[in-house]
Design a protein around this motif. Structure first.
Motif, PDB file in Angstrom:
ATOM      1  N   GLY A 105       0.784  -1.236   0.000  1.00 26.18           N
ATOM      2  CA  GLY A 105       0.000   0.000   0.000  1.00 26.18           C
ATOM      3  C   GLY A 105       0.811   1.278   0.000  1.00 26.18           C
ATOM      4  N   GLU A 106       2.130   1.178  -0.191  1.00 25.90           N
ATOM      5  CA  GLU A 106       2.954   2.387  -0.190  1.00 25.90           C
ATOM      6  C   GLU A 106       2.519   3.358  -1.279  1.00 25.90           C
ATOM      7  OE1 GLU A 106       5.287   0.044   2.604  1.00 25.90           O
ATOM      8  OE2 GLU A 106       4.057  -0.422   0.866  1.00 25.90           O
ATOM      9  N   GLY A 107       2.618   4.641  -0.969  1.00 28.66           N
ATOM     10  CA  GLY A 107       2.261   5.698  -1.909  1.00 28.66           C
ATOM     11  C   GLY A 107       0.935   6.359  -1.596  1.00 28.66           C
ATOM     12  N   ALA A 108       0.062   5.675  -0.871  1.00 28.80           N
ATOM     13  CA  ALA A 108      -1.263   6.243  -0.606  1.00 28.80           C
ATOM     14  C   ALA A 108      -1.208   7.447   0.318  1.00 28.80           C
ATOM     15  CB  ALA A 108      -2.179   5.171  -0.014  1.00 28.80           C
TER      16      ALA A 108
ATOM     17  N   GLN B  55     -11.803  16.249   4.711  1.00 27.53           N
ATOM     18  CA  GLN B  55     -13.133  16.771   5.000  1.00 27.53           C
ATOM     19  C   GLN B  55     -13.201  17.181   6.464  1.00 27.53           C
ATOM     20  OE1 GLN B  55     -16.477  16.583   3.129  1.00 27.53           O
ATOM     21  NE2 GLN B  55     -15.071  16.842   1.408  1.00 27.53           N
ATOM     22  N   GLU B  56     -13.689  18.389   6.719  1.00 29.80           N
ATOM     23  CA  GLU B  56     -13.808  18.899   8.087  1.00 29.80           C
ATOM     24  C   GLU B  56     -15.260  18.821   8.547  1.00 29.80           C
ATOM     25  OE1 GLU B  56     -11.263  19.904   9.855  1.00 29.80           O
ATOM     26  OE2 GLU B  56      -9.699  19.956   8.306  1.00 29.80           O
ATOM     27  N   ASP B  57     -15.429  18.348   9.794  1.00 33.30           N
ATOM     28  CA  ASP B  57     -16.769  18.273  10.365  1.00 33.30           C
ATOM     29  C   ASP B  57     -16.667  18.496  11.871  1.00 33.30           C
ATOM     30  OD1 ASP B  57     -19.469  17.896  10.801  1.00 33.30           O
ATOM     31  OD2 ASP B  57     -19.318  15.712  10.823  1.00 33.30           O
ATOM     32  N   GLN B  58     -17.137  19.655  12.325  1.00 36.46           N
ATOM     33  CA  GLN B  58     -17.134  20.015  13.742  1.00 36.46           C
ATOM     34  C   GLN B  58     -15.743  19.871  14.360  1.00 36.46           C
ATOM     35  OE1 GLN B  58     -20.196  17.563  15.508  1.00 36.46           O
ATOM     36  NE2 GLN B  58     -21.841  18.896  14.767  1.00 36.46           N
ATOM     37  N   GLY B  59     -14.774  20.396  13.637  1.00 39.81           N
ATOM     38  CA  GLY B  59     -13.410  20.395  14.136  1.00 39.81           C
ATOM     39  C   GLY B  59     -12.647  19.100  13.925  1.00 39.81           C
ATOM     40  N   GLU B  60     -13.291  18.069  13.400  1.00 42.68           N
ATOM     41  CA  GLU B  60     -12.645  16.788  13.134  1.00 42.68           C
ATOM     42  C   GLU B  60     -12.312  16.701  11.646  1.00 42.68           C
ATOM     43  OE1 GLU B  60     -11.804  14.123  15.161  1.00 42.68           O
ATOM     44  OE2 GLU B  60     -12.216  15.485  16.829  1.00 42.68           O
ATOM     45  N   THR B  61     -11.107  16.187  11.351  1.00 43.75           N
ATOM     46  CA  THR B  61     -10.674  16.024   9.964  1.00 43.75           C
ATOM     47  C   THR B  61     -10.694  14.555   9.576  1.00 43.75           C
ATOM     48  OG1 THR B  61      -9.219  17.952  10.097  1.00 43.75           O
ATOM     49  CG2 THR B  61      -8.797  16.374   8.317  1.00 43.75           C
ATOM     50  N   THR B  62     -11.361  14.267   8.474  1.00 46.16           N
ATOM     51  CA  THR B  62     -11.302  12.928   7.890  1.00 46.16           C
ATOM     52  C   THR B  62     -10.356  12.986   6.706  1.00 46.16           C
ATOM     53  OG1 THR B  62     -13.574  12.417   8.531  1.00 46.16           O
ATOM     54  CG2 THR B  62     -12.607  11.080   6.774  1.00 46.16           C
ATOM     55  N   ASP B  63      -9.229  12.292   6.812  1.00 41.70           N
ATOM     56  CA  ASP B  63      -8.268  12.315   5.711  1.00 41.70           C
ATOM     57  C   ASP B  63      -8.582  11.208   4.706  1.00 41.70           C
ATOM     58  OD1 ASP B  63      -7.380   9.993   6.921  1.00 41.70           O
ATOM     59  OD2 ASP B  63      -5.613  10.907   7.812  1.00 41.70           O
ATOM     60  N   LYS B  64      -7.941  11.281   3.560  1.00 42.30           N
ATOM     61  CA  LYS B  64      -8.133  10.311   2.472  1.00 42.30           C
ATOM     62  C   LYS B  64      -9.632  10.106   2.188  1.00 42.30           C
ATOM     63  CE  LYS B  64      -4.078   7.677   3.964  1.00 42.30           C
ATOM     64  NZ  LYS B  64      -3.606   6.369   4.450  1.00 42.30           N
ATOM     65  N   PHE B  65     -10.366  11.173   2.215  1.00 40.46           N
ATOM     66  CA  PHE B  65     -11.831  11.069   2.170  1.00 40.46           C
ATOM     67  C   PHE B  65     -12.318  10.308   0.949  1.00 40.46           C
ATOM     68  CE2 PHE B  65     -16.068  12.748   1.084  1.00 40.46           C
ATOM     69  CZ  PHE B  65     -16.743  12.426   2.252  1.00 40.46           C
TER      70      PHE B  65
END
Length: 538
Positions: free
Chosen positions: A325-328, A399-409
């Motif tokens: 999975g390298e590179g993601a 993606q930001e939602d109420q101060g929380e960040t979801t990465d690799k959305f």
């Protein structure tokens, strides 16, 4: 995959056999050389995967072109059909490079789709061309000694030559070396923005996984599975067409990665091999990890040791090829350092990390797997996947939602139906933390007394700034001496981009794993935030 070596120039050919012996593990299936009078010698240690019966190298074309290549060419059938003057099937995938080169010369390089490094010698013109794939997945080092050139897949092979090891350099990713000098054949150009289309990403990555499972019949394929999002996506896609694929995970009993990998393997219905390690493995493995990775960077050595144990298990189970999975993280902004960056800096950091991946994650992956004669392939670095994903806006990745960040959305969105919900939403945990090795990093410390540390921390060119780096560099130097000369840090000690982030103290606690690892390392090795060591990375 293979290990290659070449000597161009009169009087140096006698080094070729000892060079190959130094990298025997990269290709134990066959060893061969070709000599062009006293002008050149090319050799290979072959790991047979495609064209097992017919693809023996070095290739010699019309007594003129002499060629050795380490790697896999994924579009070889297309290239052979378009450029070959022979009607027979290609003897192996990389032979197609000769087909293209004969008609296109240097213009052939951008047409190659794969992971490779090669050396080609033209006996008529007395010239040569050495080149490396776009991202530098496959290594290639060289020494220029007056009118003589030495090339090899690893530095340990160049140590067998009479060339000055202080002059060791590497062919750049997406670059080449010829008698005129060093250059780049691949340069990033501005690309059109990609729309937020998870289905497109799914199709591109599925195609990349299928493409990279090419091998002769009877060659089993495995996958390295940490239970994180990236490796789980690759495992799930591979299992759709190869339900017999075998997954390998590593960790202490009860570590986060092992628990998550069990869940993924059960969910997608594939066999999982669990590799356990203990404190003694860490203590006894450090010297070998430094020797094999050819690095004294803390992250590369520590994670390299874990990858070595995985590769050892894979080989023990008869696996020659593994998908990884390298590179993601570079492509989809999975590292905590991306948080808080403005759009422009966010995208520039992605580009920079991807441009340097041959010196970081791919370097560790290549050396560790090839030390056990296992070929690692990286579907996330497929050119089509990269070109499309690099056109995505920041909003598709974070993606930001109420101060929380979801990465690799978008990656989570595209593959949520293939994975257990907990895995699709799992936060990033660094390899050394998730496997459990972090608890044993204290054993990296050597019993350095204050006087020894005071004396040795003066190695300015090596950027040795703490006891851990001092220990690893001492081990490295006992093996590789003065290799790299004044560029030793850039060649063997640096983890580009991440180093500068640490130095600038820009990491914020984001729960993505590497932040906690850095803080734990700093605490373990009694280093203050004001003197963040350049060789401790996350």
């Amino acid at each position: 995959m293979c290990g290659i070596a070449a000597v161009i120039g009169r009087g140096g050919a006698q080094s070729i056999h000892s060079m190959l012996q130094a990298i025997h593990a990269r290709g134990p299936d066959d060893s061969a050389t070709t000599f062009v009078g006293d002008q050149a010698a090319l050799g290979i240690q072959r790991l047979s995967i495609v064209g097992v019966e017919s693809g023996a190298q070095p290739f010699v074309r019309r007594s003129r072109l002499h060629f050795v290549c380490n790697g896999e060419l994924y579009n070889y059938q297309t290239l052979h059909s378009a450029y070959s003057k022979m009607h027979s099937a290609p003897r192996s995938d990389v032979e197609a490079i000769l087909d293209v080169y004969e008609q296109q010369g240097m213009a052939s390089l951008p047409l190659l789709d794969g992971i490779f490094s090669f050396v080609l010698y033209d006996a008529v013109k007395g010239t040569f061309l050495a080149a490396r794939d776009r991202f530098g997945v496959k290594p290639l080092y060289y020494i220029q000694d007056d009118d003589r050139w030495y090339f090899a897949s690893e530095v340990k092979a160049l140590m067998q030559t009479p060339g000055n090891v202080k002059d060791v350099r590497q062919v750049p990713a997406g670059g080449f070396v010829n008698p005129a000098g060093v250059g780049l054949y691949h340069c990033d150009i501005p690309r059109p923005m990609s729309a937020h289309q998870p289905a497109v990403l799914f199709a591109l990555l599925e195609g990349a996984v299928q493409n990279q499972m090419q091998a002769d019949s009877g060659i089993p394929i495995g996958v390295f599975l940490s239970g994180g999002l990236d490796s789980s996506v690759i495992a799930a896609l591979a299992a759709r067409s190869r339900p017999d694929i075998v997954a390998f995970t590593i960790g202490m009993e009860g570590s986060p990665d092992v628990i998550a990998a069990r869940e993924v393997a059960s969910y997608i219905g594939i066999h999982l091999v669990e590799c356990c390690f203990n404190p003694m493995d860490v203590e006894e493995g450090i010297y070998e990890a430094v020797r094999i990775t050819e690095s004294y960077n803390t992250m590369i050595v520590a994670e390299g040791l874990m990858t070595m144990l995985l590769a050892k298990a894979a080989r023990r189970h008869g696996i020659k090829v593994v998908l990884c999975g390298e590179g993601a993280d570079e492509l989809f902004a999975g590292y905590g350092l991306f948080r808080g960056l403005g759009c422009e800096e966010f995208q520039e950091t992605r580009r920079a990390m991807l441009a340097n991946i041959g010196n970081t994650e791919c370097r560790r992956l290549d050396r560790a797997t090839m030390s056990y004669s296992v070929e690692a392939r990286v579907p996330f670095l497929d050119s089509r996947v990269v070109d499309w994903a690099m056109g995505l806006p920041k909003s598709s990745l974070h993606q930001e939602d109420q101060g929380e960040t979801t990465d690799k959305f978008i990656l989570r969105e595209a593959f949520s139906d293939l994975l257990p919900p907990r895995i699709a939403n799992r936060r990033k945990v660094s390899f050394d933390d998730g496997s459990g090795i972090l608890a044993h990093l204290e054993q990296f410390r050597a019993p350095l007394n204050n006087a020894l540390w005071t004396r040795e921390k003066g190695w300015a060119v090596a950027n040795v700034k703490d006891e851990v780096a001092c220990y690893l560099f001492r081990v490295w130097r006992s093996i590789y001496g003065d290799a790299g000369g004044a560029d030793v840090f850039q060649l063997f000690g640096e983890y580009p981009i991440m180093q500068s982030v640490l130095t600038e103290q820009r990491l914020t606690s984001g729960g993505t794993g590497e932040d906690a690892v850095n803080l734990a390392l700093l605490d373990r090795f009694h280093v203050t935030r004001d003197t963040v060591p350049l060789t401790i990375t996350a």
